[in-house]
Write a protein that holds these residues in place. Structure first.
Motif, PDB file in Angstrom:
ATOM      1  N   GLY A  49     -13.662   2.296   1.620  1.00 54.75           N
ATOM      2  CA  GLY A  49     -13.604   1.446   0.135  1.00 54.75           C
ATOM      3  C   GLY A  49     -13.911   2.292  -0.747  1.00 54.75           C
ATOM      4  O   GLY A  49     -13.735   2.042  -1.991  1.00 54.75           O
ATOM      5  N   GLN A  50     -14.354   3.537  -0.557  1.00 55.60           N
ATOM      6  CA  GLN A  50     -14.579   4.541  -1.837  1.00 55.60           C
ATOM      7  C   GLN A  50     -13.288   4.991  -2.546  1.00 55.60           C
ATOM      8  O   GLN A  50     -12.328   5.066  -1.733  1.00 55.60           O
ATOM      9  N   THR A  51     -13.373   5.210  -3.825  1.00 57.59           N
ATOM     10  CA  THR A  51     -12.417   5.632  -4.413  1.00 57.59           C
ATOM     11  C   THR A  51     -12.466   6.872  -5.372  1.00 57.59           C
ATOM     12  O   THR A  51     -13.583   7.333  -5.449  1.00 57.59           O
ATOM     13  N   ASP A  69       0.964  -1.252   0.080  1.00 62.53           N
ATOM     14  CA  ASP A  69      -0.129  -0.004   0.009  1.00 62.53           C
ATOM     15  C   ASP A  69       0.866   1.294  -0.007  1.00 62.53           C
ATOM     16  O   ASP A  69       1.992   1.147   0.382  1.00 62.53           O
ATOM     17  N   ILE A  72      -3.651   4.332  -4.942  1.00 62.29           N
ATOM     18  CA  ILE A  72      -3.677   2.999  -5.663  1.00 62.29           C
ATOM     19  C   ILE A  72      -3.449   2.940  -7.122  1.00 62.29           C
ATOM     20  O   ILE A  72      -3.188   2.093  -7.820  1.00 62.29           O
ATOM     21  N   GLN A 100      -7.826   5.485  -2.440  1.00 62.06           N
ATOM     22  CA  GLN A 100      -8.979   4.847  -1.683  1.00 62.06           C
ATOM     23  C   GLN A 100      -9.162   5.109  -0.085  1.00 62.06           C
ATOM     24  O   GLN A 100      -8.024   5.148   0.341  1.00 62.06           O
ATOM     25  N   LYS A 106      -5.099   8.427  -7.839  1.00 57.41           N
ATOM     26  CA  LYS A 106      -6.431   7.718  -7.602  1.00 57.41           C
ATOM     27  C   LYS A 106      -6.228   7.295  -6.330  1.00 57.41           C
ATOM     28  O   LYS A 106      -5.274   6.409  -5.540  1.00 57.41           O
TER      29      LYS A 106
END
Length: 254
Positions: free
Chosen positions: A238-240, A189, A224, A234, A232
């Motif tokens: 969990g929203q991106t 990550d 990510i 997250q 991008k």
């Protein structure tokens, strides 16, 4: 011999000189902090970081300085970096918690299974460097015990040496495995902290795109993907979405 010592001194002199300068800077920063001159302390700590030195204590002090100045983003950022280097330090965790309470965003984390939490608690109990050091020490202990085993005469002592040798070997292999898993988790990550007071998270990497949600200073995200000047990200639930790269600071930017 004299020529060798001379070259060794030439190589090591800059190191000892830089170390001494950083010690003096750290002392000046501490004195400035105790006097409430947090900006001066930050300048001294930052000058140490620019020399390439990284430590939990250094980032912890930086976090404290920014916290005293009510700078949510930078304080959380430096506390997170300190925690990355010293994951079991309770004082860092406490101060990070105080700083996180100042955030505007309250994001519910995605639930984890009990097995997943247990696995993380074991793997992340130490950094991958610490696991690796333990593995090296245990392998050395295994070799030492095995040598002692062949040198002893009494059967009872040989059994103890044999038992200690293979215990050390088992712990060494386990530590090496944990080092690999911790390093893999570290690379998996790319956490970052929002530095803007408020930032719109877009559906696509451009300013004309639809805004899907907004985030505020101090919120932790995970990068990510990247495209040009956009990341991008997250969030914990969990929203991106996409945000400008300049709006965040990567925690693992050592």
């Amino acid at each position: 011999m004299k020529r060798t010592l001379y070259y060794l001194w030439v190589v090591l002199l800059p190191f000892f000189s830089a170390f001494g300068q950083n010690e003096a800077r750290f002392q000046k920063a501490t004195e400035a902090y105790n006097k409430g001159n947090y900006e001066a302390a930050i300048a001294q700590y930052d000058s140490i970081i620019k020399t390439g030195q990284h430590s939990a204590a250094l980032y912890f002090n930086m976090g404290n300085c920014h916290y005293k100045l009510d700078r949510i983003g930078p304080s959380i950022y430096y506390f997170e970096k300190a925690l990355l280097l010293s994951p079991n330090d309770q004082e860092i965790r406490n101060n990070l918690g105080f700083a996180q309470n100042m955030r505007l965003d309250a994001i519910e984390e995605m639930p984890k299974t009990a097995m997943s939490r247990l696995w993380e608690s074991v793997v992340l109990a130490l950094t991958f460097d610490q696991w690796a050091y333990m593995a090296v020490f245990m392998i050395f202990l295994f070799v030492l015990c095995f040598v002692i085993y062949y040198m002893l005469n009494l059967a009872i002592r040989k059994r103890w040496a044999f038992l200690l040798a293979f215990t050390a070997l088992f712990v060494g292999i386990f530590s090496l495995t944990m080092a690999y898993m911790a390093e893999k988790d570290f690379q998996a990550d790319s956490p970052a902290i929002i530095f803007d007071r408020e930032i719109s998270v877009n559906a696509e990497p451009n300013e004309r795109s639809e805004t899907v949600f907004a985030l505020h200073e101090g919120t932790k995200v995970n990068v990510i993907a990247s495209l040009d000047a956009w990341h991008k990200i997250q969030i914990a639930d969990g929203q991106t979405g996409w945000i400008p790269a300049e709006s965040i600071r990567l925690i693992k930017d050592f």
